[in-house]
Design a protein around this motif. Structure first.
Motif, PDB file in Angstrom:
ATOM      1  N   MET A 136       0.910  -1.238   0.086  1.00 54.55           N
ATOM      2  CA  MET A 136      -0.041   0.082  -0.067  1.00 54.55           C
ATOM      3  C   MET A 136       1.230   1.382   0.156  1.00 54.55           C
ATOM      4  O   MET A 136       2.064   1.298   0.581  1.00 54.55           O
ATOM      5  N   PRO A 137       0.385   2.326  -0.479  1.00 58.16           N
ATOM      6  CA  PRO A 137       0.823   3.726  -0.266  1.00 58.16           C
ATOM      7  C   PRO A 137       0.797   4.084   1.249  1.00 58.16           C
ATOM      8  O   PRO A 137       0.087   3.408   1.844  1.00 58.16           O
ATOM      9  N   MET A 138       1.376   5.315   1.668  1.00 54.56           N
ATOM     10  CA  MET A 138       1.529   5.683   2.796  1.00 54.56           C
ATOM     11  C   MET A 138       0.272   6.479   3.099  1.00 54.56           C
ATOM     12  O   MET A 138       0.281   7.804   3.280  1.00 54.56           O
ATOM     13  N   VAL A 139      -0.933   5.903   3.448  1.00 61.52           N
ATOM     14  CA  VAL A 139      -2.209   6.460   3.754  1.00 61.52           C
ATOM     15  C   VAL A 139      -2.454   5.810   5.052  1.00 61.52           C
ATOM     16  O   VAL A 139      -2.156   4.786   5.441  1.00 61.52           O
ATOM     17  N   ALA A 300      10.283   7.653   7.551  1.00 63.37           N
ATOM     18  CA  ALA A 300      10.458   6.344   6.843  1.00 63.37           C
ATOM     19  C   ALA A 300       8.974   6.029   6.328  1.00 63.37           C
ATOM     20  O   ALA A 300       8.184   6.586   6.306  1.00 63.37           O
ATOM     21  N   ASP A 301       9.220   4.926   5.742  1.00 64.00           N
ATOM     22  CA  ASP A 301       8.019   4.210   4.711  1.00 64.00           C
ATOM     23  C   ASP A 301       7.889   3.129   5.693  1.00 64.00           C
ATOM     24  O   ASP A 301       8.532   2.268   6.276  1.00 64.00           O
ATOM     25  N   ILE A 302       6.543   2.802   5.751  1.00 64.36           N
ATOM     26  CA  ILE A 302       5.984   1.600   6.628  1.00 64.36           C
ATOM     27  C   ILE A 302       6.553   0.375   6.095  1.00 64.36           C
ATOM     28  O   ILE A 302       6.383  -0.752   6.681  1.00 64.36           O
ATOM     29  N   GLY A 303       6.919   0.264   4.639  1.00 65.19           N
ATOM     30  CA  GLY A 303       7.497  -0.817   4.040  1.00 65.19           C
ATOM     31  C   GLY A 303       8.578  -1.342   4.495  1.00 65.19           C
ATOM     32  O   GLY A 303       9.115  -2.426   4.460  1.00 65.19           O
ATOM     33  N   TRP A 304       9.341  -0.596   5.455  1.00 69.48           N
ATOM     34  CA  TRP A 304      10.471  -1.143   6.160  1.00 69.48           C
ATOM     35  C   TRP A 304      10.263  -0.896   7.606  1.00 69.48           C
ATOM     36  O   TRP A 304       9.401  -0.652   8.102  1.00 69.48           O
ATOM     37  N   VAL A 305      11.267  -1.666   8.457  1.00 61.76           N
ATOM     38  CA  VAL A 305      11.091  -1.873   9.697  1.00 61.76           C
ATOM     39  C   VAL A 305      11.100  -0.505  10.436  1.00 61.76           C
ATOM     40  O   VAL A 305      10.300  -0.519  11.557  1.00 61.76           O
ATOM     41  N   TYR A 310       8.440   2.754  14.231  1.00 62.24           N
ATOM     42  CA  TYR A 310       8.626   4.029  14.741  1.00 62.24           C
ATOM     43  C   TYR A 310       7.515   4.916  13.896  1.00 62.24           C
ATOM     44  O   TYR A 310       7.431   6.185  14.047  1.00 62.24           O
ATOM     45  N   ILE A 311       6.510   4.440  13.192  1.00 64.08           N
ATOM     46  CA  ILE A 311       5.440   5.069  12.866  1.00 64.08           C
ATOM     47  C   ILE A 311       3.840   4.533  13.274  1.00 64.08           C
ATOM     48  O   ILE A 311       3.152   5.163  13.866  1.00 64.08           O
ATOM     49  N   VAL A 312       4.277   3.135  13.315  1.00 62.19           N
ATOM     50  CA  VAL A 312       2.921   2.329  13.964  1.00 62.19           C
ATOM     51  C   VAL A 312       2.997   2.159  15.395  1.00 62.19           C
ATOM     52  O   VAL A 312       2.139   2.624  16.147  1.00 62.19           O
ATOM     53  N   SER A 352      16.659   9.749   7.931  1.00 60.35           N
ATOM     54  CA  SER A 352      17.906   9.075   7.497  1.00 60.35           C
ATOM     55  C   SER A 352      19.151  10.081   6.780  1.00 60.35           C
ATOM     56  O   SER A 352      18.852  11.137   6.633  1.00 60.35           O
ATOM     57  N   PRO A 353      20.113   9.596   7.184  1.00 61.70           N
ATOM     58  CA  PRO A 353      21.256  10.201   6.748  1.00 61.70           C
ATOM     59  C   PRO A 353      21.192  10.613   5.328  1.00 61.70           C
ATOM     60  O   PRO A 353      21.637  11.832   4.798  1.00 61.70           O
ATOM     61  N   THR A 354      20.918   9.827   4.484  1.00 62.69           N
ATOM     62  CA  THR A 354      20.681  10.080   2.928  1.00 62.69           C
ATOM     63  C   THR A 354      19.812  11.168   2.822  1.00 62.69           C
ATOM     64  O   THR A 354      20.163  11.993   1.941  1.00 62.69           O
ATOM     65  N   ALA A 355      18.604  11.407   3.306  1.00 64.65           N
ATOM     66  CA  ALA A 355      17.695  12.596   3.258  1.00 64.65           C
ATOM     67  C   ALA A 355      18.616  13.546   3.831  1.00 64.65           C
ATOM     68  O   ALA A 355      18.650  14.610   2.933  1.00 64.65           O
ATOM     69  N   ILE A 356      19.344  13.671   4.870  1.00 62.59           N
ATOM     70  CA  ILE A 356      20.155  14.950   5.411  1.00 62.59           C
ATOM     71  C   ILE A 356      21.216  15.310   4.335  1.00 62.59           C
ATOM     72  O   ILE A 356      21.447  16.495   4.068  1.00 62.59           O
ATOM     73  N   ARG A 357      21.757  14.435   3.859  1.00 58.65           N
ATOM     74  CA  ARG A 357      22.675  14.813   2.725  1.00 58.65           C
ATOM     75  C   ARG A 357      22.164  15.309   1.367  1.00 58.65           C
ATOM     76  O   ARG A 357      22.669  16.181   1.071  1.00 58.65           O
ATOM     77  N   ALA A 358      21.158  14.628   1.133  1.00 60.09           N
ATOM     78  CA  ALA A 358      20.531  15.277   0.036  1.00 60.09           C
ATOM     79  C   ALA A 358      20.096  17.023   0.307  1.00 60.09           C
ATOM     80  O   ALA A 358      20.216  17.676  -0.624  1.00 60.09           O
ATOM     81  N   PHE A 359      19.443  17.208   1.549  1.00 61.41           N
ATOM     82  CA  PHE A 359      19.101  18.587   1.898  1.00 61.41           C
ATOM     83  C   PHE A 359      20.495  19.353   1.989  1.00 61.41           C
ATOM     84  O   PHE A 359      20.535  20.557   1.681  1.00 61.41           O
TER      85      PHE A 359
END
Ligand code: WT7
Length: 642
Positions: A136-139, A300-305, A310-312, A352-359
């Motif tokens: 599913m998508p993140m709804v 994060a996406d709920i598709g990962w742990v 830490y979302i649900v 995530s660090p990846t997001a931070i580096r992109a920013f």
């Protein structure tokens, strides 16, 4: 080694759930000396039980049970128990869709949605022990689906929406799932990502699936198969809003989440009920220092742990108000995250660090467009965070007032294992600092002996912990061999680490053929097997190459079968092939063609050499040229036979 330390401010310590190093040490020492008392007391205090356990844990290495004989329910802990408190009408989920739509869902409303959907599942004849694959998508209906399964003891397995039909099929088959829960599609970067067509493709070879439930998100034309497919909104129309949570044994499987290992076949990580929800809840308080009035956001996406815990489960069990966002961080432009932080006045932010580096790369102007003063705590997860990105996160996002919790854990560990308690532990950029209470980590050599200070070794766990995985789905043997045999009786994490003079842990990366791309685990073998399934490919060797933003990028060396191949078009075709076999997030950045691959005399591909080539070769140039690895192969065979 960055040695500047950042102690918590006295103001932060005063308000913190765990205050000062003494607070941390008291908990840690008690857990080490009296694990039964420590975990038993916490389980009683933090979790609702229909029936109390007879003993706290039972350890028959490598198999463990926690809160043996106890009966509880994760969905009850996340919902029902809040309804008799002031949290009844508190917001549980503050959701924002990528197009800008919003939903605000209270605990009471979420409970209603979950009960209705659970009754819809029951109405299809689904029961405790059955398997539901969720794509599913993140709804908000995604957490609703998880919680409805948990309520009935249906084992859920979320497959990240970026996985292909092939990958989805493999997981459905491995689980013999009875039901697939999906949606027509979701929104990503302004475009619809279709999901249902991939389900249809996957199900051609999945005879166990009797029901498909489809949530309508985008409203686009969707083919429905009579008798098998049901719209979510028609199924839960008019069903009862009363659905008591099943009292489940503490060791009832809660979910299976697939992750990459060192072979071509992903591993089904099995998590259970009582121990998992206890540590998910505790880490919200200890690591995120959650307070009743906080607004919390994990990106994060709920598709990962990370999204599971830490979302649900963690935030809802702890009674938090949590933000959930459907789409991409750069849509419609690069300030989307900061716009959301400002709009909902987010206090705790986990990314995530990846997001931070992109920013970092996009520049400070995007966060500067918004008021980020509501933030009081920042978190990082998925891969080591380099000190430069840490400093930027601290300064530009945190305004130099927010502690950063660098959280080390894994799909297998279920919850955070090594991380600072922010009101206690002084931070060092790039280090996850110290283990959680009850986590007995060590850094050892192959004989299991601790290595000296600052020496590299294997990161292991000496004792079981409540939220650890219990086995691999239908493969206890692989579980034992993979994780428990190398250093007998200890859990081998697969990471290399060193410990400094203050006992701080520094994670150095994987010791096996597992790569970390944007915080997602990818297996060398899985990628290689996907490539050799293509008719043109004779042999493939995949390595990780350091990447400025994603940490590592996938580079594939490929030898071809006899034939006249056009390297220019074949390179792109193979990248698309990997997207088809696994998912687009796994696409190699480069395909490099070669006549031979460097091998040892015994025939093992020397990925170490290839890794050296991709790391030191500063100009990668034309990715489609044929590499001459022949010389290297000869040299390698003479000098190296590992
Ligand atoms: C691997 C686990 C559970 C988080 C999402 C990834 C690496 C994770 C850190 C960190 C350094 C980290 C490790 C670990 N990792 N967090 N804070 N610092 N490395 O879960 O897919 O199961 O991957 O991610 O290598 O073994 P996963």
């Amino acid at each position: 080694m960055s040695e500047r330390t950042y102690p918590p401010t006295p103001e932060f310590v005063r308000g913190a759930n765990v205050q000062g190093m003494d607070g941390y040490r008291d908990l840690f020492n008690l857990a080490e000396a009296q694990p039964e008392k420590f975990w038993g007391d916490l389980a009683e205090k933090e979790i609702f039980w229909f029936e109390k356990w007879s003993h706290v844990f039972e350890w028959n290495p490598p198999f463990v049970k926690w809160f043996v004989g106890g009966k509880t329910n994760v969905s009850y802990n996340c919902l029902d128990r809040h309804l008799t408190t002031s949290r009844k009408n508190k917001l549980a989920i503050l959701w924002e869709g990528e197009p800008g739509d919003q939903r605000m869902i209270t605990y009471q409303e979420l409970h209603r949605l979950v009960c209705r959907f659970a009754n819809a599942l029951k109405g299809r004849g689904l029961k405790t022990g059955d398997r539901a694959v969720i794509y599913m998508p993140m709804v908000p209906e995604l957490p609703v689906a998880l919680l409805a399964c948990a309520r009935l003891g249906i084992i859920h397995s979320v497959v990240f929406g970026g996985f292909s039909a092939e990958a989805l099929k493999a997981r459905i088959q491995d689980l013999d799932a009875q039901v697939v829960i999906t949606a027509d599609g979701g929104w990503r970067r302004g475009k619809e990502v279709r999901l249902k067509p991939a389900v249809d493709e996957a199900l051609i070879e999945c005879p166990t699936v009797k029901h498909v439930i489809v949530y309508r998100r985008t409203g686009s034309e969707t083919a429905m198969q009579e008798g098998r497919d049901h719209w979510w909104h028609t199924l839960d129309e008019g069903v009862s809003e009363v659905c008591p949570a099943e009292p489940l044994d503490s060791e009832t499987p809660l979910f299976v989440l697939y992750t990459s290992g060192t072979t071509g076949k992903p591993k089904g990580i099995v998590h259970t009920t009582g121990g998992y929800i206890l540590q998910a809840t505790l880490s919200m308080k200890w690591v995120f220092d959650l307070h009743e009035e906080d607004t919390y956001w994990c990106t994060a996406d709920i598709g990962w742990v990370t999204g599971h815990t830490y979302i649900v489960y963690g935030p809802l069990s702890a009674g938090a108000t949590s933000v959930m966002y459907e789409g991409a961080p750069d849509f419609p432009q690069f300030d989307r995250f900061w716009r959301i932080v400002d709009k909902y006045k987010v206090n705790i932010f986990y990314t995530s660090p990846t997001a931070i580096r992109a920013f970092v790369k996009q520049g400070d102007q995007w966060p500067k467009m918004h008021d980020l003063s509501s933030l009081r705590l920042l978190g990082s997860v998925g891969e080591p965070i380099n000190p430069a990105a840490w400093e930027w996160y601290h300064k530009v996002i945190g305004g130099e007032r927010c502690p950063i919790v660098d959280t080390w854990w894994q799909t297998e560990t279920g919850s955070i294992m090594i991380a600072p308690m922010p009101g206690a532990v002084p931070l060092k950029p790039g280090s996850g600092t110290l283990p959680m209470p009850g986590v007995l980590a060590d850094v050892v050599d192959l004989s299991g002996k601790p290595v000296e200070v600052n020496r590299e070794g294997f990161l292991i766990m000496r004792r079981p912990w409540p939220s650890m995985f219990r086995t691999l789905w239908r493969d206890p043997q692989r579980y034992e061999e993979n994780y428990w045999k190398r250093i007998p009786g200890n859990y081998l994490t697969g990471d290399a680490a060193r410990r400094d003079a203050d006992g701080y842990y520094w994670i150095l990366g994987r010791i096996d053929d597992v790569m970390n791309v944007s915080g997602h685990r990818l297996s060398t073998m899985e990628l290689e097997s996907a490539l050799v399934r293509h008719p043109a490919v004779a042999e493939a060797a995949v390595v990780g190459k350091p990447h400025e933003i994603t940490g590592q990028a996938v580079v594939a060396f490929v030898t071809l079968k006899k034939g006249a191949w056009d390297h220019d078009t074949l390179g792109e075709e193979l990248r698309k092939w990997v997207a088809h076999e696994i998912g687009s997030f796994a696409k190699p950045e480069q395909i490099r063609f070669s006549d031979t691959l460097p091998k040892t005399r015994s025939g093992k591909i020397m990925r170490r050499l290839l890794r050296e080539i991709v790391t030191t070769n500063s100009v990668t140039g034309d990715v489609t040229t044929l590499e001459d690895l022949g010389v290297l192969t000869k040299l390698a065979a003479q000098h190296d036979d590992e």
